[in-house]
Design an enzyme around this catalytic site. Sequence first.
Site, short mmCIF file in Angstrom:
data_model
loop_
_atom_site.label_atom_id
_atom_site.label_comp_id
_atom_site.label_asym_id
_atom_site.label_seq_id
_atom_site.Cartn_x
_atom_site.Cartn_y
_atom_site.Cartn_z
N HIS A 1 81.38 -15.75 47.06
CA HIS A 1 81.86 -17.06 47.50
C HIS A 1 83.36 -17.12 47.21
CE1 HIS A 1 77.70 -18.98 47.45
NE2 HIS A 1 77.50 -17.93 46.69
N HIS B 1 76.81 -11.10 48.41
CA HIS B 1 77.91 -11.87 48.98
C HIS B 1 78.74 -12.44 47.85
CE1 HIS B 1 74.42 -14.47 48.37
NE2 HIS B 1 75.27 -15.45 48.07
N GLU C 1 70.32 -17.22 46.11
CA GLU C 1 69.36 -17.65 47.14
C GLU C 1 69.18 -16.61 48.23
OE1 GLU C 1 70.79 -21.32 48.76
OE2 GLU C 1 70.68 -22.36 46.83
N VAL C 2 70.27 -16.00 48.63
CA VAL C 2 70.21 -15.08 49.78
C VAL C 2 70.30 -13.63 49.25
CG1 VAL C 2 71.27 -14.36 51.95
CG2 VAL C 2 71.26 -16.79 51.30
N ASP D 1 80.65 -21.10 54.64
CA ASP D 1 79.33 -21.48 54.11
C ASP D 1 78.82 -22.71 54.87
OD1 ASP D 1 77.83 -20.92 51.11
OD2 ASP D 1 77.30 -22.75 52.21
N ILE D 2 77.53 -22.71 55.15
CA ILE D 2 76.94 -23.81 55.93
C ILE D 2 76.88 -25.12 55.12
CG2 ILE D 2 74.50 -23.49 55.30
CD1 ILE D 2 73.89 -23.66 58.34
N ASN E 1 76.66 -14.75 42.72
CA ASN E 1 75.41 -15.01 42.01
C ASN E 1 74.53 -13.78 42.09
OD1 ASN E 1 75.87 -17.75 41.22
ND2 ASN E 1 75.56 -18.35 43.36
#
Length: 125
Positions: free
Chosen positions: A112, A110, A105-106, A39-40, A97
Amino acid sequence: MPVSGLPPYDENNIFARILRGEIPARKVYEDDFALAFHDIAPKAPVHVLVIPKGPYVSISDFGAAAPADLVAGFWKAVSSVATSLGLDQPGYRVLANMGEHAGQEVPHFHVHLLAGKPLGPMLAD
Ligand code: 5GP
């Protein structure tokens, strides 16, 4: 409209662009079904994202619409990434999420993988 109630899949979302190699990512694992990368903006000492190789906006969309081999391959990748990173002991958290209330958000499904310290309560108060 995907089953999740989110807008249709956006081919130009940031994770689609990472999958196509248009944006760099610090990859930790890749196979036919999944890609994993750091993750960025990490929320823990280890914060890796695992994404399926397919156009699914959310976990609900993925579960409803993805073929069985992709579903199986993706979830096998999630646990094997955690194991290969040495996270089984003393443990890690998997989080996905979905939609507005979860703050997704994206719009590319995905999970985490969070680890590297005691992670505290499951949810913030
Ligand atoms: P969400 O809130 O959708 O569950 O999580 C999206 C995650 O993607 C966030 O933790 C965020 O830091 C991460 N992220 C957003 N843009 C990028 C990017 O360009 N590269 C990487 N590696 N992670 C990103």
